[in-house]
Design a protein around this motif. Structure first.
Motif, PDB file in Angstrom:
ATOM      1  N   GLN A   1       0.815  -1.210   0.000  1.00  0.00           N
ATOM      2  CA  GLN A   1       0.000   0.000   0.000  1.00  0.00           C
ATOM      3  C   GLN A   1       0.852   1.265   0.000  1.00  0.00           C
ATOM      4  OE1 GLN A   1       0.015  -2.207   2.540  1.00  0.00           O
ATOM      5  NE2 GLN A   1      -1.881  -3.350   2.376  1.00  0.00           N
ATOM      6  N   ARG A   2       2.163   1.147  -0.030  1.00  0.00           N
ATOM      7  CA  ARG A   2       3.085   2.290  -0.012  1.00  0.00           C
ATOM      8  C   ARG A   2       2.880   3.145   1.236  1.00  0.00           C
ATOM      9  NH1 ARG A   2       5.947   3.299  -4.607  1.00  0.00           N
ATOM     10  NH2 ARG A   2       6.038   5.505  -4.184  1.00  0.00           N
ATOM     11  N   GLN A   3       2.691   2.473   2.367  1.00  0.00           N
ATOM     12  CA  GLN A   3       2.522   3.173   3.635  1.00  0.00           C
ATOM     13  C   GLN A   3       3.853   3.677   4.185  1.00  0.00           C
ATOM     14  OE1 GLN A   3      -0.450   3.862   5.333  1.00  0.00           O
ATOM     15  NE2 GLN A   3      -1.190   3.342   3.300  1.00  0.00           N
TER      16      GLN A   3
ATOM     17  N   ILE B   1      10.158   7.023   5.397  1.00  0.00           N
ATOM     18  CA  ILE B   1       9.181   8.106   5.300  1.00  0.00           C
ATOM     19  C   ILE B   1       7.811   7.530   5.000  1.00  0.00           C
ATOM     20  CG2 ILE B   1      10.825   9.902   4.626  1.00  0.00           C
ATOM     21  CD1 ILE B   1      10.031   9.428   1.713  1.00  0.00           C
ATOM     22  N   GLY B   2       6.775   8.328   5.218  1.00  0.00           N
ATOM     23  CA  GLY B   2       5.414   7.913   4.918  1.00  0.00           C
ATOM     24  C   GLY B   2       4.565   7.800   6.172  1.00  0.00           C
ATOM     25  N   PRO B   3       3.282   7.532   6.004  1.00  0.00           N
ATOM     26  CA  PRO B   3       2.349   7.500   7.139  1.00  0.00           C
ATOM     27  C   PRO B   3       2.728   6.503   8.233  1.00  0.00           C
ATOM     28  CG  PRO B   3       1.144   7.486   5.074  1.00  0.00           C
ATOM     29  CD  PRO B   3       2.593   7.335   4.726  1.00  0.00           C
TER      30      PRO B   3
ATOM     31  N   ALA C   1       5.753   5.315   8.943  1.00  0.00           N
ATOM     32  CA  ALA C   1       6.957   5.805   9.613  1.00  0.00           C
ATOM     33  C   ALA C   1       6.591   6.915  10.595  1.00  0.00           C
ATOM     34  CB  ALA C   1       7.971   6.317   8.585  1.00  0.00           C
ATOM     35  N   LYS C   2       5.714   7.804  10.175  1.00  0.00           N
ATOM     36  CA  LYS C   2       5.257   8.899  11.047  1.00  0.00           C
ATOM     37  C   LYS C   2       4.554   8.345  12.286  1.00  0.00           C
ATOM     38  CE  LYS C   2       2.247  12.939  10.944  1.00  0.00           C
ATOM     39  NZ  LYS C   2       1.306  13.719  10.147  1.00  0.00           N
ATOM     40  N   ALA C   3       3.693   7.350  12.105  1.00  0.00           N
ATOM     41  CA  ALA C   3       2.989   6.742  13.233  1.00  0.00           C
ATOM     42  C   ALA C   3       3.961   6.037  14.172  1.00  0.00           C
ATOM     43  CB  ALA C   3       1.943   5.762  12.718  1.00  0.00           C
ATOM     44  N   SER C   4       4.970   5.397  13.624  1.00  0.00           N
ATOM     45  CA  SER C   4       5.963   4.720  14.462  1.00  0.00           C
ATOM     46  C   SER C   4       6.745   5.717  15.310  1.00  0.00           C
ATOM     47  CB  SER C   4       6.934   3.916  13.588  1.00  0.00           C
ATOM     48  OG  SER C   4       6.273   2.866  12.957  1.00  0.00           O
ATOM     49  N   LEU C   5       7.157   6.826  14.711  1.00  0.00           N
ATOM     50  CA  LEU C   5       7.912   7.843  15.451  1.00  0.00           C
ATOM     51  C   LEU C   5       7.110   8.428  16.604  1.00  0.00           C
ATOM     52  CD1 LEU C   5       9.724   9.793  12.606  1.00  0.00           C
ATOM     53  CD2 LEU C   5      10.786   8.446  14.423  1.00  0.00           C
ATOM     54  N   ALA C   6       5.803   8.515  16.446  1.00  0.00           N
ATOM     55  CA  ALA C   6       4.946   9.104  17.477  1.00  0.00           C
ATOM     56  C   ALA C   6       4.965   8.295  18.772  1.00  0.00           C
ATOM     57  CB  ALA C   6       3.518   9.225  16.959  1.00  0.00           C
ATOM     58  N   GLN C   7       5.436   7.059  18.725  1.00  0.00           N
ATOM     59  CA  GLN C   7       5.463   6.201  19.904  1.00  0.00           C
ATOM     60  C   GLN C   7       6.699   6.406  20.771  1.00  0.00           C
ATOM     61  OE1 GLN C   7       4.556   2.069  18.986  1.00  0.00           O
ATOM     62  NE2 GLN C   7       3.780   2.748  17.009  1.00  0.00           N
ATOM     63  N   TYR C   8       7.650   7.217  20.318  1.00  0.00           N
ATOM     64  CA  TYR C   8       8.926   7.345  21.007  1.00  0.00           C
ATOM     65  C   TYR C   8       9.119   8.737  21.603  1.00  0.00           C
ATOM     66  CZ  TYR C   8      10.054   3.004  18.670  1.00  0.00           C
ATOM     67  OH  TYR C   8      10.037   1.717  18.237  1.00  0.00           O
ATOM     68  N   HIS C   9       9.895   8.785  22.670  1.00  0.00           N
ATOM     69  CA  HIS C   9      10.338  10.037  23.276  1.00  0.00           C
ATOM     70  C   HIS C   9      11.857  10.077  23.195  1.00  0.00           C
ATOM     71  CE1 HIS C   9      12.127  12.242  26.661  1.00  0.00           C
ATOM     72  NE2 HIS C   9      11.268  13.162  26.282  1.00  0.00           N
ATOM     73  N   ALA C  10      12.418  11.253  22.985  1.00  0.00           N
ATOM     74  CA  ALA C  10      13.873  11.421  22.960  1.00  0.00           C
ATOM     75  C   ALA C  10      14.263  12.610  23.808  1.00  0.00           C
ATOM     76  CB  ALA C  10      14.360  11.627  21.524  1.00  0.00           C
ATOM     77  N   ASN C  11      15.402  12.508  24.468  1.00  0.00           N
ATOM     78  CA  ASN C  11      15.942  13.667  25.176  1.00  0.00           C
ATOM     79  C   ASN C  11      16.407  14.711  24.167  1.00  0.00           C
ATOM     80  OD1 ASN C  11      15.525  12.459  27.686  1.00  0.00           O
ATOM     81  ND2 ASN C  11      17.514  11.460  27.640  1.00  0.00           N
TER      82      ASN C  11
ATOM     83  N   GLU D   1       7.423  15.919   7.722  1.00  0.00           N
ATOM     84  CA  GLU D   1       6.475  15.311   8.665  1.00  0.00           C
ATOM     85  C   GLU D   1       7.207  14.497   9.730  1.00  0.00           C
ATOM     86  OE1 GLU D   1       3.696  12.971   6.453  1.00  0.00           O
ATOM     87  OE2 GLU D   1       2.506  14.712   5.860  1.00  0.00           O
ATOM     88  N   ASN D   2       8.199  13.715   9.325  1.00  0.00           N
ATOM     89  CA  ASN D   2       8.987  12.939  10.294  1.00  0.00           C
ATOM     90  C   ASN D   2       9.733  13.856  11.252  1.00  0.00           C
ATOM     91  OD1 ASN D   2       8.173  10.564   9.108  1.00  0.00           O
ATOM     92  ND2 ASN D   2      10.194  10.003   8.337  1.00  0.00           N
ATOM     93  N   GLU D   3      10.355  14.896  10.700  1.00  0.00           N
ATOM     94  CA  GLU D   3      11.127  15.819  11.535  1.00  0.00           C
ATOM     95  C   GLU D   3      10.226  16.552  12.524  1.00  0.00           C
ATOM     96  OE1 GLU D   3      14.781  16.671   8.454  1.00  0.00           O
ATOM     97  OE2 GLU D   3      12.946  17.837   8.240  1.00  0.00           O
ATOM     98  N   GLN D   4       9.043  16.947  12.096  1.00  0.00           N
ATOM     99  CA  GLN D   4       8.103  17.602  13.007  1.00  0.00           C
ATOM    100  C   GLN D   4       7.706  16.658  14.141  1.00  0.00           C
ATOM    101  OE1 GLN D   4       5.206  18.722  10.037  1.00  0.00           O
ATOM    102  NE2 GLN D   4       5.951  20.842   9.976  1.00  0.00           N
ATOM    103  N   GLY D   5       7.493  15.392  13.819  1.00  0.00           N
ATOM    104  CA  GLY D   5       7.169  14.405  14.851  1.00  0.00           C
ATOM    105  C   GLY D   5       8.309  14.195  15.820  1.00  0.00           C
ATOM    106  N   MET D   6       9.534  14.164  15.312  1.00  0.00           N
ATOM    107  CA  MET D   6      10.698  13.995  16.178  1.00  0.00           C
ATOM    108  C   MET D   6      10.849  15.186  17.119  1.00  0.00           C
ATOM    109  SD  MET D   6      13.270  12.432  13.296  1.00  0.00           S
ATOM    110  CE  MET D   6      14.736  12.599  14.277  1.00  0.00           C
TER     111      MET D   6
END
Length: 136
Positions: free
Chosen positions: A9-11, A22-24, A26-36, A59-64
């Motif tokens: 599905q090119r997610q 990158i992609g939806p 990847a963005k959802a996966s990043l949302a599960q993590y916290h970083a110092n 989008e990934n960078e904004q989530g990070m």
């Protein structure tokens, strides 16, 4: 950039030259993590914020950035005082800028500092200190 689909599905895709997911999904996966700390390489930085050229990467960078306590921007002297296609965020969300700025870019670095960003200049050029002393 060519994208290689990881799922039918090119997610989620891998950018060929960087290996960045990158992609939806990847963005959802990043949302599960916290970083110092989030270390972000950008295409451009101006007094209006930081920028990159790919919407999916942004989008990934904004989530990070949203999930990190502090954000460090890595930008060489060719990226300073410039803009690119997509705005990632304002300087109010940036903790530190690491750069190899040149002496003629001192006014720009002073503007970045005035917005509360710690500036670390490495190599020959402008010192990282607020007084802007020139290094040898």
């Amino acid at each position: 950039d060519l994208h290689y689909p990881l799922r039918r599905q090119r997610q989620m895709c891998i950018r060929d030259r960087t290996g960045l997911l990158i992609g939806p999904q990847a963005k959802a996966s990043l949302a599960q993590y916290h970083a110092n700390w989030a270390f972000i390489s950008v295409a451009a930085i101006s007094e209006n914020g930081i920028f990159n050229s790919n919407e999916l990467v942004v989008e990934n960078e904004q989530g990070m950035i949203a999930n990190a306590d502090r954000t460090v921007i890595l930008a060489d002297h060719t990226k300073l005082g410039k803009r690119s296609m997509c705005r990632i965020c304002g300087l109010d969300q940036v903790s530190v800028l690491i750069t190899n700025a040149t002496e003629d870019q001192r006014p720009f670095l002073d503007e970045v500092r005035s917005q509360g960003v710690e500036v670390i200049a490495v190599g020959a050029g402008v010192d990282s200190q607020a007084n802007g002393a020139v290094t040898a």
